[in-house]
Motif scaffolding. Sequence first.
Motif, PDB file in Angstrom:
ATOM      1  N   ILE A  65     -40.875  81.737  62.864  1.00  0.00           N
ATOM      2  CA  ILE A  65     -40.921  81.819  61.388  1.00  0.00           C
ATOM      3  C   ILE A  65     -42.150  81.088  60.866  1.00  0.00           C
ATOM      4  N   ASP A  66     -42.359  79.923  61.425  1.00  0.00           N
ATOM      5  CA  ASP A  66     -43.537  79.165  60.982  1.00  0.00           C
ATOM      6  C   ASP A  66     -44.818  79.952  61.231  1.00  0.00           C
ATOM      7  N   GLN A  67     -44.863  80.546  62.397  1.00  0.00           N
ATOM      8  CA  GLN A  67     -46.064  81.336  62.698  1.00  0.00           C
ATOM      9  C   GLN A  67     -46.229  82.498  61.724  1.00  0.00           C
ATOM     10  N   LEU A  68     -45.109  83.168  61.470  1.00  0.00           N
ATOM     11  CA  LEU A  68     -45.166  84.325  60.553  1.00  0.00           C
ATOM     12  C   LEU A  68     -45.590  83.886  59.158  1.00  0.00           C
TER      13      LEU A  68
ATOM     14  N   ARG B  56     -42.198  89.382  54.968  1.00  0.00           N
ATOM     15  CA  ARG B  56     -41.024  90.212  55.203  1.00  0.00           C
ATOM     16  C   ARG B  56     -40.345  89.856  56.523  1.00  0.00           C
ATOM     17  N   GLN B  57     -41.172  89.746  57.559  1.00  0.00           N
ATOM     18  CA  GLN B  57     -40.620  89.445  58.886  1.00  0.00           C
ATOM     19  C   GLN B  57     -40.034  88.035  58.915  1.00  0.00           C
ATOM     20  N   ALA B  58     -40.743  87.146  58.248  1.00  0.00           N
ATOM     21  CA  ALA B  58     -40.248  85.777  58.201  1.00  0.00           C
ATOM     22  C   ALA B  58     -38.900  85.722  57.501  1.00  0.00           C
ATOM     23  N   TYR B  59     -38.806  86.490  56.423  1.00  0.00           N
ATOM     24  CA  TYR B  59     -37.561  86.508  55.669  1.00  0.00           C
ATOM     25  C   TYR B  59     -36.426  87.076  56.515  1.00  0.00           C
ATOM     26  N   GLU B  60     -36.732  88.120  57.235  1.00  0.00           N
ATOM     27  CA  GLU B  60     -35.693  88.745  58.064  1.00  0.00           C
ATOM     28  C   GLU B  60     -35.251  87.791  59.177  1.00  0.00           C
ATOM     29  N   LEU B  61     -36.206  87.079  59.717  1.00  0.00           N
ATOM     30  CA  LEU B  61     -35.879  86.150  60.792  1.00  0.00           C
ATOM     31  C   LEU B  61     -35.023  84.981  60.281  1.00  0.00           C
ATOM     32  N   ILE B  62     -35.357  84.559  59.036  1.00  0.00           N
ATOM     33  CA  ILE B  62     -34.541  83.493  58.439  1.00  0.00           C
ATOM     34  C   ILE B  62     -33.118  83.986  58.236  1.00  0.00           C
ATOM     35  N   LEU B  63     -33.016  85.228  57.773  1.00  0.00           N
ATOM     36  CA  LEU B  63     -31.681  85.789  57.569  1.00  0.00           C
ATOM     37  C   LEU B  63     -30.924  85.867  58.896  1.00  0.00           C
TER      38      LEU B  63
ATOM     39  N   GLY C 111     -33.600  72.758  59.521  1.00  0.00           N
ATOM     40  CA  GLY C 111     -34.954  73.337  59.401  1.00  0.00           C
ATOM     41  C   GLY C 111     -34.975  74.652  58.655  1.00  0.00           C
ATOM     42  N   ILE C 112     -33.804  75.172  58.317  1.00  0.00           N
ATOM     43  CA  ILE C 112     -33.825  76.458  57.606  1.00  0.00           C
ATOM     44  C   ILE C 112     -34.290  76.265  56.159  1.00  0.00           C
ATOM     45  N   ALA C 113     -33.711  75.293  55.462  1.00  0.00           N
ATOM     46  CA  ALA C 113     -34.006  75.116  54.031  1.00  0.00           C
ATOM     47  C   ALA C 113     -35.496  74.957  53.749  1.00  0.00           C
ATOM     48  N   PRO C 114     -36.218  74.085  54.467  1.00  0.00           N
ATOM     49  CA  PRO C 114     -37.661  73.970  54.171  1.00  0.00           C
ATOM     50  C   PRO C 114     -38.399  75.283  54.394  1.00  0.00           C
ATOM     51  N   ARG C 115     -37.949  76.025  55.408  1.00  0.00           N
ATOM     52  CA  ARG C 115     -38.619  77.308  55.656  1.00  0.00           C
ATOM     53  C   ARG C 115     -38.397  78.260  54.485  1.00  0.00           C
ATOM     54  N   LYS C 116     -37.190  78.215  53.946  1.00  0.00           N
ATOM     55  CA  LYS C 116     -36.908  79.079  52.811  1.00  0.00           C
ATOM     56  C   LYS C 116     -37.778  78.713  51.614  1.00  0.00           C
ATOM     57  N   ASP C 117     -37.887  77.453  51.353  1.00  0.00           N
ATOM     58  CA  ASP C 117     -38.734  77.017  50.230  1.00  0.00           C
ATOM     59  C   ASP C 117     -40.164  77.496  50.424  1.00  0.00           C
ATOM     60  N   ARG C 118     -40.622  77.294  51.619  1.00  0.00           N
ATOM     61  CA  ARG C 118     -42.003  77.681  51.883  1.00  0.00           C
ATOM     62  C   ARG C 118     -42.170  79.192  51.742  1.00  0.00           C
TER      63      ARG C 118
ATOM     64  N   MET D 256     -40.533  81.190  49.805  1.00  0.00           N
ATOM     65  CA  MET D 256     -40.575  81.581  48.388  1.00  0.00           C
ATOM     66  C   MET D 256     -41.933  81.266  47.770  1.00  0.00           C
ATOM     67  N   PHE D 257     -42.427  80.121  48.081  1.00  0.00           N
ATOM     68  CA  PHE D 257     -43.712  79.737  47.519  1.00  0.00           C
ATOM     69  C   PHE D 257     -44.815  80.683  47.980  1.00  0.00           C
ATOM     70  N   LEU D 258     -44.766  80.932  49.305  1.00  0.00           N
ATOM     71  CA  LEU D 258     -45.807  81.806  49.847  1.00  0.00           C
ATOM     72  C   LEU D 258     -45.661  83.240  49.311  1.00  0.00           C
ATOM     73  N   GLU D 259     -44.419  83.678  49.181  1.00  0.00           N
ATOM     74  CA  GLU D 259     -44.224  85.036  48.660  1.00  0.00           C
ATOM     75  C   GLU D 259     -44.723  85.136  47.218  1.00  0.00           C
ATOM     76  N   ALA D 260     -44.486  84.088  46.446  1.00  0.00           N
ATOM     77  CA  ALA D 260     -45.010  84.072  45.072  1.00  0.00           C
ATOM     78  C   ALA D 260     -46.526  84.221  45.086  1.00  0.00           C
ATOM     79  N   GLU D 261     -47.141  83.540  46.024  1.00  0.00           N
ATOM     80  CA  GLU D 261     -48.616  83.649  46.145  1.00  0.00           C
ATOM     81  C   GLU D 261     -49.024  85.076  46.473  1.00  0.00           C
TER      82      GLU D 261
END
Lengths: 562, 822
Positions: B135-138, B145-152, B163-170, B172-177
Amino acid sequence: MRTPQIQLSTSHRSPSGFGINGNYHPAVNSRVSKTLGLWVLVLGFAWPVGGLHGAEPTSETIAISDRPYRVNVRIHIASSPDFDSAGRTTLLNQTADGLECCVGSFWNTLLQEELGSTFSSAAALKRLSTSALHEQTELAGFDKVFLIAVMSFGAEYQVAGREWDATTRQLGPMASRIALDRREVPSTLLALIHQLFRPLAEIDQPRNGNPRLQPQGGHLAPADSPWPAVAPGQLFEPFHCALDKDLAIERIQPVPWTYLVASPEPDTGQVDATPISGLRSPISPRKHRLLPLALAINDRGPETRLTLVTRATVRKPLAGVEVELSHNPSGNRPAQAGTTDTPTAAVAAPLPKLITDRNGKVTVDAHVASENKPIWMFVRSGQVLLARVPYLPGLRPVETMELPDDSLRLEVEGDIALLQAKLVDTVARRAVLMASAKSRAKANQFDAATAALAELDAMPKAPKFLDDLNLIRINRSKLARARRDKNTEERIRKLVLETTELVTTYLDENKLTELKDDIRELRRVADDNAALEAQDAAAAKQLAPPAGQAPPATPASPPPGN
Amino acid sequence: MPLAAQNPPADDPAAEEAVDEEDEKLPQLKDMELPDFTRLMQGPAQDWLVLKTNKVIVVEPVTPRPGTLDDIAQRVARSARKSSDPPETEEAKRRRLNLGYLQVTLPDNQDQPYRLSAKLIKEIVYYEDLMLRRIDQLLDEKKIRQAYELILALEERQDSWPGIAPRKDRLMFLEAEVRLAAGQEQHALALLESLHERRANYQGLEAQFGEVGERLMSQAFADSDFRRVRYFLKRISRRYSGHKVVKDWTAKLTGITRDLVNQAVAAERSGQLAEALNIAEQATRYWPELPELLPVYNRLAQRLQRLRVGVVELPEPVPPQAPVILNHGEQRRRQLTQSPLFEPARLEGKIVRYESRYFTDWEPTELGHSVVFRLRPYRVPGESQPMFTAAGLAWSLGRRHSPHSAAYDARFGATVESLDVRSPFELAVRFQQVPLRPEALFAFTPPPTDRTSDQEAGPLHARPSDSPPAITYPFQFQSVDENRVVYRRTIPDLENTTDHRISEVIEVKFDTYARAVQSLLRGDVSLLPRVPAYAIRGLTQRQEFFSQSYALPTTHVLQFNPHNRVLAARTLRRALVYAINRPQILEDVFLHETPGALGRVTSAPFASTSYAYSADGARKVEPHKFDPALAFSLAKTAEKELGGQKIPQLRLVCGSDPEIQAAAQRILANWKLAGIDATLRVAPAAGIALPGQAAAGVTQPGLEDWDIVYRTDVLPEPIVDLWSYLALTNSTETASLGHLPTWLRKQLLELDRVGDFSSATELLHHFHELFWAEVHLIPLWEIDDLLVYRKQIRGVPERPVSTYQKIERWKVEPWYPRESPL
């Protein structure tokens, strides 16, 4: 004030302008012709009115073909600097000269200036009525009166006029011409008089065959005259004149919806006529007190306002009735097989179909009848033809046609249309249900088939429709009988009969019975098959050896079919 | 190899030796490749056991997880023996020693469990950890999209994995960008708002809010959608009330608004009232909360009252004499620009009553053979109609009476015998036949009395370029563009009065009814002439609106072109009517509920509430039932009647109303099932050639190329209106009904002459039955349309017959939306 007059010098000069009887008298005419060989201008000398009513020569005296027209040409010249006293005199003289050249012995003419006693302008000319002219004593004694108005408009001159035929008491339509130069006015005037002139003829109707026309003065008009007594193809309008005991015309009755097409024979002066009529025998043979006459048609107005009414005494306007015009006596409707290749049907363009307005009126444009040939008029009320007559529109500005009242039959037509609509639904739905029932039965879905049959049974049957039809027929026929209208009664009977046939044909109960039988048969077969299958199954079960028991060595009975 | 089968004893030296040899073959941790996205999504899950030698054994997921080694260590510690403990049995000893081993299963030999001493294990890299690494790499690669699917997928395996919550925050931020970069600013804002709710102190979040907000508001400002600017401003200020972007934009909008208010005041002072109001209205859209705006706007809007109407159709160019108007905009235009002598005003019982702007009274005399009309010699304040003297009106009516005039009305000519001017304001009309309802006979716009206005008004219609615009009453067509049409009162309000009336009507076009309703709710428009039935309940419950049902429902009818030879076959017409599933279409397209309360299937072209409708008794006429089998059968019969040829493709024409188009499409689909093919065309008007024109072969392009027309009309007085409705022309000459059977034509003529009301009713009931039987037209359904308007509009009649009934007397109180857009 005295009227300026010109008595034309002809071979049959009438002395009437000088106080002699205006009626034709060969002895007088021949005498006068010797004394007066020139045009005579008489100013300030009035036509002796009372002198025209002297001894009346009878038709037996001389044949109509040898009788010249007694013509009065009355010219009204509007006040204008172009036409001072001398100018008027010149105009009258030149016109008189022209007439003498054109008509010769054919006409016995009195030409005079109209000073307002009969009409005072072109507008007044338009307003003239038959009754007013008939009552004018100064016009009595003439066969034809030409009423002409001359007026100037800027640089041009308009010449307008109408012809009054005293014998048939018919006032012709108004016609006008334009002259661009004052010097052209006399010749324009002559041309207009020629245009207005409508020859008159007696009709000889033999027992068999077409009638013949004897035009007035037919023997007098020279063969090379530019104004022949009757032109080939000329159309005539017939009249029946009832004579009194002195053989004077008492009453004139136009022969309705009838025209005669003239075919003159150059040598004999006689004219064959082909009748075009909506009547079977339109022209009566000449009798002692009945004189059939024909007046030529040479000009028409722009249109005729035709009013369609029911017969007397009700005379109710026939609103919304179809008036179909056609060049073809068989109408514009598609001809029957084998008759479509007639040249007339192929060439003639269809004419408009008109519908009478709320007052039963319809306006027929004169131009639909080109070349002065009558068109055929078909008056239809729904499916019924009320009238089929030849018609020349524009001949009269207004006309009335009396027709039978068809309202009762139309009501029946409406009622039957309503009933037929229900019949169409019933027949179509019945067909759908029958097909459905049969297909279900074939698929062994007998419950569905029974349901469809129940629906079929619930549908209205032929007797219901026949009852309704009878109700329509009885009620309306009763009304028709009360009106003593046998035609309508018969038409109602026919309408009802046609629909009855439809009902009995399409709602045939036998078909339904056959269907029910078929389904019953299919069910029986299906039941039999099921029973057989059940028997077979039971037999097989019975024959089957119990578990662990060997089957019998030989069958007890041979298998069926062996 | 550190692994040992469970059966051999742990202290077997031969086995230990073998283990060492195998160990040499294991991969180093640094050589291990992180599983890719697909591998991780598809599984199977495998953990990495990292030995102290940095060698890695890939095993099936170990349990418990996470903290497997800690768990072993704790168990070993708990089982350690103390000196005071009693001697243990062999079995107990063996169990205790086994606690220090981790049981694993190798992926390629799942039947054989192994055990491994925990002492040899340096760490366990769980499958979940591998997912997190991926996920971090993605996310680094912005593969959102792939990162989101992997988190799911990870959450599905174990949602509490550290470690899931920080990834989710990141994420969202990155997707906003990413969304912002892709031009999807609103999406980006929504993501940032979600992130703010999750973790308001996320690093860089405030700055990102500013960037997204700035972009959104700039765009809205450029689009002149100031409501949208305020909306985004509000959203950002909710999270960061002191944000620089919020402050900047607030200052900008209030500044502009203030300037506009000043400009409006200046324009008002210079006497340019309309311009001043335009500016003030503009100001209300920038920053309506500005306190100094309200009094200025109120003053201007009170003086020059404007009504904004939300519509889905604007008037389109149609020939002035087009008899069937399909475009509702054009129908409303005629209401605003035509001022008939009598107008349908209300429904009493089952009869429509008429009112007149022109006459004080009209008194029948001589048992109805004549009527004396007394003209009003003055205009009531607020009225906007032409003034007539008796002589002028007589001249005008004379034109309608004369067959040589273009304004000739054959029915009027046949009914009226003479016109007698008795005084300057008194006109006596004598009738040839007593009309049953003189008001209905005179319910027409009088022909113009001057040559300049002898043509249809408005720039929509062909007019010589040098001729002045025609004067119409009560309103004058002002301007039209793609989005709106403006009408202005012809007789303006008095300057010195305080009692002002409506001055301008502005119809604003929307693509759909939903947009129009939205606009009404937002306050952009104040009136909807027609609200879809499914939206009625929502609007009637709101306090800020009045809703008025029209006096008569709108009837939707299919009518046939009488010049079409194929449709002359009654069987085909019956096939068409039986093929249409009317209740279903009515429900699906218009009502969105079972027919009944808001609309219903009908069997007549006139309203079911009218006296003309045969609704009960033995002659009750039920609508044709939907019967596809019967329709199919009838269509086949019609084909046979047409000589065995296939029924040619029929052309259905309808107006541009979206609902009507949808209904028409459904009708075509129904016909298709019955084997009848048809196409749909949208047109503003339809008609057929006048009788004389038809005979001469003159056609009216655009008006006549149709076979079936879908029309929506209201027939206030069927005695008078039925004729032109059936004729499909404006002519009342008998020839205009030439396509009807003689018996039907004759009965329609009788209707013109009918002298008493009961006979008229009887005759109309009979017509109702005949229409059903002959299917000269297909009545589809009738809908109880609703007029919805803001309560600031006063003077709208209760249960009006038409949208703009008596509009010149309406008042619009000043109002603009001041509530927050959020």
